[in-house]
Design a protein around this motif. Sequence first.
Motif, PDB file in Angstrom:
ATOM      1  N   SER A  76       0.383  -0.846   0.376  1.00  0.00           N
ATOM      2  CA  SER A  76       0.086   0.084   0.055  1.00  0.00           C
ATOM      3  C   SER A  76       0.765   0.972   0.190  1.00  0.00           C
ATOM      4  CB  SER A  76      -0.997   0.030   1.553  1.00  0.00           C
ATOM      5  OG  SER A  76      -1.687   1.077   1.358  1.00  0.00           O
ATOM      6  N   GLU A  77       1.465   1.529   0.785  1.00  0.00           N
ATOM      7  CA  GLU A  77       2.619   2.163   1.237  1.00  0.00           C
ATOM      8  C   GLU A  77       3.638   2.912  -0.436  1.00  0.00           C
ATOM      9  OE1 GLU A  77       5.435   1.572   4.230  1.00  0.00           O
ATOM     10  OE2 GLU A  77       3.545   1.889   5.886  1.00  0.00           O
ATOM     11  N   ALA A  78       4.231   1.677  -1.289  1.00  0.00           N
ATOM     12  CA  ALA A  78       5.194   1.346  -2.229  1.00  0.00           C
ATOM     13  C   ALA A  78       3.514   2.536  -3.533  1.00  0.00           C
ATOM     14  CB  ALA A  78       5.223  -0.054  -2.720  1.00  0.00           C
ATOM     15  N   LEU A  79       2.381   2.086  -3.335  1.00  0.00           N
ATOM     16  CA  LEU A  79       1.758   2.370  -4.209  1.00  0.00           C
ATOM     17  C   LEU A  79       0.955   3.581  -4.072  1.00  0.00           C
ATOM     18  CD1 LEU A  79      -1.264  -0.278  -4.419  1.00  0.00           C
ATOM     19  CD2 LEU A  79       0.518  -0.082  -6.492  1.00  0.00           C
ATOM     20  N   SER A  80       0.804   4.142  -3.111  1.00  0.00           N
ATOM     21  CA  SER A  80       1.025   5.258  -2.691  1.00  0.00           C
ATOM     22  C   SER A  80       2.593   6.233  -3.214  1.00  0.00           C
ATOM     23  CB  SER A  80       1.086   5.862  -0.750  1.00  0.00           C
ATOM     24  OG  SER A  80      -0.605   5.290  -0.726  1.00  0.00           O
ATOM     25  N   SER A  83       2.113   6.861  -6.462  1.00  0.00           N
ATOM     26  CA  SER A  83       1.063   7.338  -6.411  1.00  0.00           C
ATOM     27  C   SER A  83       1.855   9.315  -6.966  1.00  0.00           C
ATOM     28  CB  SER A  83       0.008   7.486  -6.349  1.00  0.00           C
ATOM     29  OG  SER A  83      -0.698   8.808  -6.446  1.00  0.00           O
ATOM     30  N   ARG A  84       2.396   9.002  -5.609  1.00  0.00           N
ATOM     31  CA  ARG A  84       2.817  10.630  -5.605  1.00  0.00           C
ATOM     32  C   ARG A  84       4.504  10.641  -7.223  1.00  0.00           C
ATOM     33  NH1 ARG A  84       3.218   9.070  -0.461  1.00  0.00           N
ATOM     34  NH2 ARG A  84       4.666   8.552  -0.301  1.00  0.00           N
ATOM     35  N   GLN A 113      -3.841   6.012  -5.997  1.00  0.00           N
ATOM     36  CA  GLN A 113      -3.430   6.282  -4.875  1.00  0.00           C
ATOM     37  C   GLN A 113      -5.415   5.043  -4.195  1.00  0.00           C
ATOM     38  OE1 GLN A 113      -1.922   7.797  -3.064  1.00  0.00           O
ATOM     39  NE2 GLN A 113      -2.948   7.377  -1.350  1.00  0.00           N
ATOM     40  N   GLU A 114      -5.993   5.340  -5.073  1.00  0.00           N
ATOM     41  CA  GLU A 114      -7.121   4.288  -4.268  1.00  0.00           C
ATOM     42  C   GLU A 114      -6.949   2.946  -4.345  1.00  0.00           C
ATOM     43  OE1 GLU A 114      -9.735   5.555  -8.170  1.00  0.00           O
ATOM     44  OE2 GLU A 114     -10.486   7.245  -7.615  1.00  0.00           O
ATOM     45  N   ASN A 115      -6.478   2.189  -5.455  1.00  0.00           N
ATOM     46  CA  ASN A 115      -5.933   1.428  -4.713  1.00  0.00           C
ATOM     47  C   ASN A 115      -5.014   0.898  -3.517  1.00  0.00           C
ATOM     48  OD1 ASN A 115      -7.004   0.113  -7.530  1.00  0.00           O
ATOM     49  ND2 ASN A 115      -5.465   0.440  -8.537  1.00  0.00           N
TER      50      ASN A 115
END
Length: 158
Positions: A76-80, A83-84, A113-115
Motif C-alpha cells: 500500500s505504501e509503495a502504491l502511494s 502515485s506521488r 492512490q485509490e487502489n
Amino acid sequence: MTTTTTPTTNPNTAEAKSRFNAALDEAKAGAAALGDEAKLRAGQYRDGAKAKSETWSADAKVKGRELAEDGKTKASEALSGLSRVIDENAATLDEKLGAKYGDYARSASRSLQENAQRLNERSLDELTEDGRTAIRNSPVAAVGIAAVVGFFFARLFR
C-alpha cells in the motif's frame, strides 16, 4: 525277528526339555513385554511429535499472518509512493509531451492512490477471498500472472 526299542527317557533329558520350554516361554513373555513397551513409547513419541507439530503449525500461521499484514502495508505504501511520483511528474509531461499525457499520468496516479487506499482498508481475509474469486472467474489469467511473476522473481534473484 524284529526288535523294537523304546526310547528310554533319561531324567536329564526331560529336565533339559522342561528347562528349555520354560526358557522359551520366558523369552516369549519378554518379547511380548518389550513389544508392549515399544508400542507405549512409540505412542508417547507420536503424541509428543503431534503436540509439537500443532504448536509449530499455530506459530507458523501467526507468523505468516504477521508477514502478510506487513506485506500488505508495504504494498500500500509503495502504491502511494508511486502515485506521488507520477503526480509530481505530471506537470513535466504536460510541458514536454502535452496536456493529454499529463492527464493520463494524473489519472494513473489517482487510480494507484485509490487502489492503495482500498488495499489498506481491506482485511487479509477479504483480499484472500477476492483472490480466490478472481482465480475461479479467470483461471487462465491467474496462471499467466503467476508465470510472469515467477519469471520476474527468477530474473530478480539470479
